[in-house]
Every structure is written in structure tokens, then in C-alpha cells.
Design an enzyme around this catalytic site. Structure first.
Site, PDB file in Angstrom:
ATOM      1  N   ASP A   1      -9.004  -4.172  -6.041  1.00  0.00           N
ATOM      2  CA  ASP A   1      -8.447  -3.316  -5.017  1.00  0.00           C
ATOM      3  C   ASP A   1      -9.394  -2.049  -5.060  1.00  0.00           C
ATOM      4  OD1 ASP A   1      -6.935  -1.648  -3.451  1.00  0.00           O
ATOM      5  OD2 ASP A   1      -5.093  -2.446  -4.115  1.00  0.00           O
TER       6      ASP A   1
ATOM      7  N   SER B   1       0.906  -1.225  -0.241  1.00  0.00           N
ATOM      8  CA  SER B   1       0.114  -0.067   0.138  1.00  0.00           C
ATOM      9  C   SER B   1       0.770   1.294   0.087  1.00  0.00           C
ATOM     10  CB  SER B   1      -0.940  -0.036   1.114  1.00  0.00           C
ATOM     11  OG  SER B   1      -1.823   1.049   1.207  1.00  0.00           O
TER      12      SER B   1
ATOM     13  N   HIS C   1      -7.061  -5.372  -1.621  1.00  0.00           N
ATOM     14  CA  HIS C   1      -5.888  -4.489  -1.296  1.00  0.00           C
ATOM     15  C   HIS C   1      -4.955  -5.478  -0.438  1.00  0.00           C
ATOM     16  CE1 HIS C   1      -3.751  -0.726  -0.876  1.00  0.00           C
ATOM     17  NE2 HIS C   1      -3.748  -1.146   0.368  1.00  0.00           N
TER      18      HIS C   1
END
Length: 431
Positions: free
Chosen positions: A332, A240, A367
Site C-alpha cells: 500500500d 481507506s 491500497h
């Protein structure tokens, strides 16, 4: 049914978190409908459960490695479904996310067998058999070394043996905290891994100082100069927001010299001339692009869309001089990982270094792509370090597809690290 005759075995009953186990039920009546149930109590006191419906064969056996679950929290032939489909028990606080914060203790799971195909009320049912399973992130012999020198908040995990070992600088995402479990597992595979807290380190909490490039360069030097680390064989992994930092350091730092980079669910979009605080400001300016579902779950991915054409707003990956692995979940909902990967590919093709790029893209994965068999979290409570607000963040992903992506990407990530840090040509292949 003779409740005393049914036997349950799980091998290994004590193993590593990324190690597959075999679940076997024996001595049940032929054709019996059975429910396998897994229960875990997390460190924060919450209960997590998974369950699956099976039918015993003519020998009274259920082999989860081969047999089909016809219902429950997963279906089909899924040897590790009792782990990756764990979810909060009914009545739990909404928005929970499973994370193992103390890697020096195991994840303990009680696996039980019940008669009939059950959906709820397990505590009130007659128990046919039960086995306790331990899943460890930190292997025996791995050394855990807290690092506080030079104002760092970090933990170094060293594999067993004298070394020296290749090094990995391990960066998590926008939630902050010192998250150790990926680094602990990497040490099992022969990598000296430094888990680094860069959003909520002690220096930030006590002095209000937002760390910047020198902090990451200091962490790299600490890892590089450790006597049991191969100083010229270091990688960086980011998830991330950690991916944004990883790319930034790989391209623009003269100190951080890397053999390879791995970015999980990340993006290269950020104002290059700005500090870390400036990056947060850039994101805050785009907050109007965020969306909410009808249930009030926050979708952040539009924050960085459309991918800018302005070169000052994204890392120039065309300058990258080491191999790059991008791991992308196509569902995501937090970062535009797919669009970012496409743009980075185009940038590297124009620059002539696309041969350094590998993209692993997974349909219906979200994600939070974590180590294998980690319970899938589609949405959870999330406290942003940029504004200290609590949100219900939608991460995305369909549970089975996401879990398969975690298994596949972890295996290929380890292979990628071995190839580029150990120079193991036997592992070289198309990922």
C-alpha cells in the site's frame, strides 16, 4: 485454420461480479496457438482490454479453468484473469480507474478468440469466436432505495425476501461520491447495506457544510430503524479514509453500537479531539511528508508516519468492544496500513482485547482492495476532496498478487460478517 469450427463458451455468461466463470474453447486444431481477448467499454466511454496466450490440447480444447496462459496481461492458471487484468486500451487517457457507478446495469465484456499469440491490433485480426458476458453487482430481486431523509446522501440495498436482515454501513475513501457497488454485492449475500457519501453529500455541495459525527449517527439510525433490518446486528465497513471514520465511530459514538468492524487499507491515526474538518487540517499540515516518484506519482503513505505515540492522535482501539477485521495490502503506497495494523495490535494486546482482532495481510497487494475480479489499479488520477486538486496517486500492488488478495479477502470478509451478524457458528474458523 477453419474459422467456422472454433467454439467459445462461457458459463455462466450472465452472473454476479464475485462469481467465477468457466471459459472453454473447443474445436480448434490440436496444438493451435490462440489468444483469448476481453474487451469492455466503461460507462465513461473508455475501452479496457485483457488478453492471454494459450495452446490448444490434443483435442483442440482450451480450458481456462485448468490451462496455463503463457503470456499476455496475465500468465499461469488464472480462471478469472480476463477480468482482473483488464487495463485501458493503448492510446487511452492516462490515469484511468475502473469503477462501476450504475449498479442497475451490467458490466458487459466481449470475450473473443484469435489465431496466434497476439499482443495488439486485435480489431484488424480474423475473429474465430466471440461471446458476450454480463457481470452484475446487483442481483435480481435486490432492492435499491435512495435515501435523502435527514440530509443524508445514501443508498440502501435490501436482499431478496422479507427479512429482517443484518445491516452494514458502507464507507468509501477520500475521493467522495456515492459508491454503491460493494453494497449491492453485500445484499446478494444477505446483508442490508447502506452506502453512504460523507465527503461530497448534497448538504456539503449545496451549503458547504462538512459533515461530522451526527451525520454518521443519523445514517446508523436510519439503517437500524428500517423495518427489514435487525436493529441489534449491524456492522460498519470502511476503505481507506472510511476506515478512520469507522474506527472513530466504533470507539467514541454512544449511538453507533456495532457487532463488528471491517477496515480495508486504513489507519487509526487522526486527532481524536478534532472534527472532520480538523482531521483534514491535520493531514494538510503533514503534506511535506508526501513523496513523488520519478514519474510524478504521489505517495501519500508517509503522511501518517511514524505512527505517533501520542494517544490523542490515534483512535484508542483498546476500548473497542466488538470484533475487528483489518485487511492490509503490504505494498500500500497510499496509507501506512501495515504499520497501523501492527500498532493497533500492540494497543489491543496492552488493553486485553486483542482476542477481538483479526488481521489479513497480503504481500504485494496495494491500497485499492475491492470486490473480487475488479481490475487492479496501481495508479490513477485522483481528485482530493480536501483541496480539490487532481493528483496522479500511486496505490501500489502487483496485479496478480493484488487480485488474489481481493478474492481471498472478500471470501473471508463475507464469512466474518456471517459469523458476527448472523451468529453462524458453522462459518467460525481462523480467517
Amino acid at each position: 485454420m477453419d474459422t467456422h469450427s472454433v467454439r467459445l463458451s462461457i458459463l455462466p455468461s450472465r452472473g454476479m461480479m464475485d462469481e467465477e466463470f468457466r471459459v472453454l474453447v473447443q474445436n480448434a486444431p490440436p496444438g493451435a496457438q490462440l489468444t483469448l481477448h476481453a474487451l469492455h467499454h466503461s460507462e465513461d466511454g473508455h475501452g479496457w482490454e485483457a488478453f492471454a496466450h494459450y495452446t490448444a490440447d490434443a483435442n483442440g480444447t482450451v480450458n481456462v479453468l485448468e490451462d496455463v496462459s503463457v503470456g499476455g496481461t496475465y500468465s499461469g492458471v488464472e480462471p478469472m484473469g480476463l477480468l482482473w487484468s483488464l487495463r485501458p486500451v493503448p492510446g487511452s487517457k492516462p490515469g484511468l480507474r475502473f469503477r462501476k457507478m450504475d449498479v442497475q446495469t451490467p458490466m458487459v465484456v466481449l470475450v473473443s478468440v484469435y489465431q496466434d499469440h497476439l499482443m495488439e491490433g486485435f480489431v484488424d485480426q480474423v475473429l474465430l469466436a466471440q461471446v458476450q458476458v454480463e457481470r452484475w453487482y446487483m442481483a435480481p430481486g435486490v432492492r435499491r432505495i435512495p435515501i435523502t431523509e435527514d440530509s443524508l446522501t445514501a443508498t440502501l440495498f435490501l436482499p431478496t425476501g422479507p427479512g429482517p436482515f443484518p445491516g452494514v454501513l458502507d464507507l468509501w475513501g477520500g475521493g467522495g461520491q456515492l459508491v454503491e457497488y460493494r453494497s449491492a454485492l453485500l445484499a446478494l449475500h444477505g446483508f442490508a447495506s447502506l452506502a453512504l457519501d460523507y465527503l461530497t453529500p448534497k448538504i456539503t455541495l449545496e451549503m458547504g457544510k462538512v459533515v461530522d459525527k451526527p451525520y454518521f449517527e443519523t445514517a446508523f439510525r436510519v439503517l437500524q430503524q428500517h423495518p427489514q433490518v435487525l436493529s441489534s446486528s449491524i456492522a460498519i465497513i470502511g476503505l481507506s479514509f472510511g476506515s478512520a471514520i469507522a474506527l472513530r465511530m466504533a470507539v467514541y459514538s454512544s449511538v453507533i453500537q456495532l457487532r463488528c468492524v471491517i477496515c480495508i487499507s486504513g489507519s487509526h491515526v487522526q486527532p481524536i479531539e478534532e472534527s472532520m474538518a480538523g482531521i483534514n487540517d491535520y493531514f494538510q499540515k503533514n503534506r511535506a511528508k508526501t513523496r513523488f516518484t520519478e514519474e510524478g506519482h504521489l505517495i501519500w503513505r508517509d503522511l501518517l508516519l511514524p505512527i505517533p505515540s501520542d494517544g490523542s492522535l490515534k483512535v484508542d482501539v483498546g476500548r473497542l468492544q466488538c470484533p475487528l477485521l483489518l485487511i492490509v495490502g503490504e505494498d500500500d503506497q497510499n496509507w501506512p496500513a501495515r504499520e497501523s495494523a501492527d500498532d493497533m495490535k500492540e494497543m489491543m494486546e496492552r488493553a486485553g482485547n486483542a482476542h477481538l482482532l483479526t488481521i489479513l495481510s497480503y504481500p504485494n497487494a496495494g491500497h485499492l482492495i475491492e470486490p473480487p475480479y475488479s481490475p487492479h489499479t496501481r495508479l490513477s488520477n485522483f481528485r482530493s476532496t480536501s483541496d480539490n486538486q487532481m493528483y496522479k496517486a500511486l496505490w501500489g500492488g502487483e496485479t496478480a498478487a493484488h487480485s488474489h488478495a481481493q478474492e481471498d479477502s472478500w471470501r473471508k470478509m463475507i464469512r466474518f460478517l456471517r459469523e458476527h451478524l448472523y451468529g453462524d457458528k458453522n462459518t467460525k474458523s481462523h480467517l
